[in-house]
Design a protein around this motif. Structure first.
Motif, short mmCIF file in Angstrom:
data_model
loop_
_atom_site.label_atom_id
_atom_site.label_comp_id
_atom_site.label_asym_id
_atom_site.label_seq_id
_atom_site.Cartn_x
_atom_site.Cartn_y
_atom_site.Cartn_z
N LEU A 24 0.83 -1.20 0.00
CA LEU A 24 0.00 0.00 0.00
C LEU A 24 0.87 1.26 0.00
CD1 LEU A 24 -2.86 -1.00 2.46
CD2 LEU A 24 -2.99 -0.78 -0.02
N GLY A 25 2.03 1.18 0.65
CA GLY A 25 2.95 2.32 0.60
C GLY A 25 3.40 2.61 -0.81
N LEU A 26 3.72 1.55 -1.56
CA LEU A 26 4.14 1.75 -2.94
C LEU A 26 2.99 2.25 -3.80
CD1 LEU A 26 6.54 1.53 -4.87
CD2 LEU A 26 5.80 -0.80 -5.41
N THR A 27 1.78 1.80 -3.51
CA THR A 27 0.60 2.32 -4.21
C THR A 27 0.47 3.82 -3.99
OG1 THR A 27 -0.57 0.21 -3.98
CG2 THR A 27 -1.91 2.17 -4.39
N LEU A 28 0.57 4.25 -2.74
CA LEU A 28 0.46 5.68 -2.43
C LEU A 28 1.55 6.48 -3.11
CD1 LEU A 28 -0.75 8.05 -0.90
CD2 LEU A 28 0.58 7.35 1.12
N ILE A 29 2.77 5.96 -3.11
CA ILE A 29 3.88 6.64 -3.78
C ILE A 29 3.56 6.87 -5.25
CG2 ILE A 29 6.25 6.27 -4.60
CD1 ILE A 29 6.78 5.01 -1.79
N HIS A 30 2.99 5.87 -5.90
CA HIS A 30 2.62 6.02 -7.31
C HIS A 30 1.49 7.03 -7.50
CE1 HIS A 30 5.16 2.53 -8.07
NE2 HIS A 30 5.04 2.80 -9.36
N LEU A 31 0.53 7.01 -6.59
CA LEU A 31 -0.57 7.98 -6.70
C LEU A 31 -0.05 9.41 -6.63
CD1 LEU A 31 -3.25 6.25 -4.43
CD2 LEU A 31 -3.39 6.59 -6.91
N ILE A 32 0.98 9.63 -5.84
CA ILE A 32 1.56 10.97 -5.71
C ILE A 32 2.42 11.33 -6.90
CG2 ILE A 32 3.15 12.40 -4.34
CD1 ILE A 32 2.34 10.61 -1.90
N SER A 33 3.27 10.41 -7.34
CA SER A 33 4.38 10.79 -8.22
C SER A 33 4.30 10.36 -9.67
CB SER A 33 5.70 10.27 -7.62
OG SER A 33 5.68 8.87 -7.48
N ILE A 34 3.29 9.58 -10.06
CA ILE A 34 3.16 9.25 -11.49
C ILE A 34 3.13 10.52 -12.35
CG2 ILE A 34 1.57 8.38 -13.24
CD1 ILE A 34 1.05 5.97 -11.53
N PRO A 35 2.39 11.57 -11.98
CA PRO A 35 2.37 12.75 -12.84
C PRO A 35 3.73 13.43 -13.00
CG PRO A 35 0.54 12.80 -11.29
CD PRO A 35 1.45 11.70 -10.84
N VAL A 36 4.62 13.21 -12.03
CA VAL A 36 5.91 13.91 -12.06
C VAL A 36 6.94 13.14 -12.88
CG1 VAL A 36 7.73 14.95 -10.67
CG2 VAL A 36 5.38 14.84 -9.78
N THR A 37 7.14 11.88 -12.54
CA THR A 37 8.22 11.10 -13.18
C THR A 37 7.75 9.78 -13.78
OG1 THR A 37 8.71 9.90 -11.13
CG2 THR A 37 9.93 11.97 -11.51
N ASN A 38 6.48 9.48 -13.67
CA ASN A 38 5.94 8.15 -13.97
C ASN A 38 6.39 7.15 -12.91
OD1 ASN A 38 4.06 6.87 -15.60
ND2 ASN A 38 5.61 5.93 -16.90
N THR A 39 6.90 7.63 -11.81
CA THR A 39 7.31 6.89 -10.62
C THR A 39 8.33 5.80 -10.89
OG1 THR A 39 5.10 7.24 -9.68
CG2 THR A 39 6.57 5.73 -8.52
N SER A 40 9.52 6.04 -10.36
CA SER A 40 10.53 4.99 -10.36
C SER A 40 10.65 4.44 -8.94
CB SER A 40 11.88 5.51 -10.83
OG SER A 40 12.88 4.54 -10.64
N VAL A 41 11.38 5.14 -8.08
CA VAL A 41 11.81 4.68 -6.76
C VAL A 41 12.47 3.30 -6.83
CG1 VAL A 41 10.13 6.09 -5.52
CG2 VAL A 41 9.58 3.69 -5.96
#
Length: 228
Positions: free
Chosen positions: A166-183
């Motif tokens: 769920l933490g990774l889900t939240l990270i994607h919800l926040i950051s997909i618009p910025v970088t398409n989410t890597s981490v």
């Protein structure tokens, strides 16, 4: 050690195939596409499922940044770091090959961004390099804090994969618009090999920023942890 590396390969393979596969194959389908919300949950579910499936074998890292952070937090042996990185990147590349073979079966297929990460013109919403760097550092730092906290001695037993997923889900919800989410440098590397545009030339950021973020997360955790 071999069993651990196989588990890391399989776990990272599933993360990239499931998460990036959702982005490439399902996110943009007219009328029925899952969109960014669906992709966010796809990435979270890959980690959740593989953490339960093979986490007891390898620790369930599936991410070079996570391995580094766990090492710096004293939860992972330094001698295993490079072998884990090799297995993780190999798993990501293997999944990207499979995803490309599936996606290219569509008559009108064009690789485009191929779920790669980027900034500037390669950012989903055009965010700058600085915004991308800050986002990836902060998101990865918090991901490490979540992982270390959920797996600590004082946390409820058996629930760590749920919190991490769920933490990774939240990270994607926040950051997909910025970088398409890597981490996750392995995830970024695999799909970049097949993407059109600047994915390869910008890949450096999606190694540097997650590794810095993981180190910061580990240091923050060590400063506040009550584990012996």
């Amino acid at each position: 050690m071999t069993k651990k590396l196989i588990a890391e390969f399989i776990g990272t393979f599933w993360l990239v195939l499931g998460g990036c596969g959702a982005a490439v194959l399902a996110a943009g389908v007219p009328d029925v596409g899952i969109g960014w919300l669906g992709v966010s949950f796809a990435f979270g579910l890959t980690v959740l499922t593989m953490a339960y499936a093979v986490g007891h074998i390898s620790g369930g890292h599936f991410n070079p940044a996570v391995s580094l952070g766990l090492m710096l937090a004293g939860k992972f042996e330094s001698k295993e770091l490079i072998p884990y990185w090799v297995a993780q990147v190999a798993g990501a590349i293997g999944a990207s090959v499979v995803l490309y073979l599936i996606a290219s079966g569509l008559p009108e297929f064009a690789a485009g961004g191929f779920a790669s990460n980027g900034y500037g013109d390669a950012s989903p919403q055009g965010y700058s390099m600085t915004a991308a760097l800050v986002t990836e550092v902060v998101m990865t730092a918090f991901f490490l804090i979540i992982i270390l906290g959920a797996t600590s001695a004082g946390a409820p037993a058996g629930f760590a994969p749920i919190a991490i997923g769920l933490g990774l889900t939240l990270i994607h919800l926040i950051s997909i618009p910025v970088t398409n989410t890597s981490v996750n440098p392995a995830r970024s590397t695999g799909v970049a090999l097949f993407a059109e545009g600047p994915a390869i030339s910008q890949l450096w950021l999606f190694w540097v920023a997650p590794l810095i973020g993981a180190a910061l997360g580990a240091l923050i955790w060590r400063a506040m942890s009550t584990d012996d």
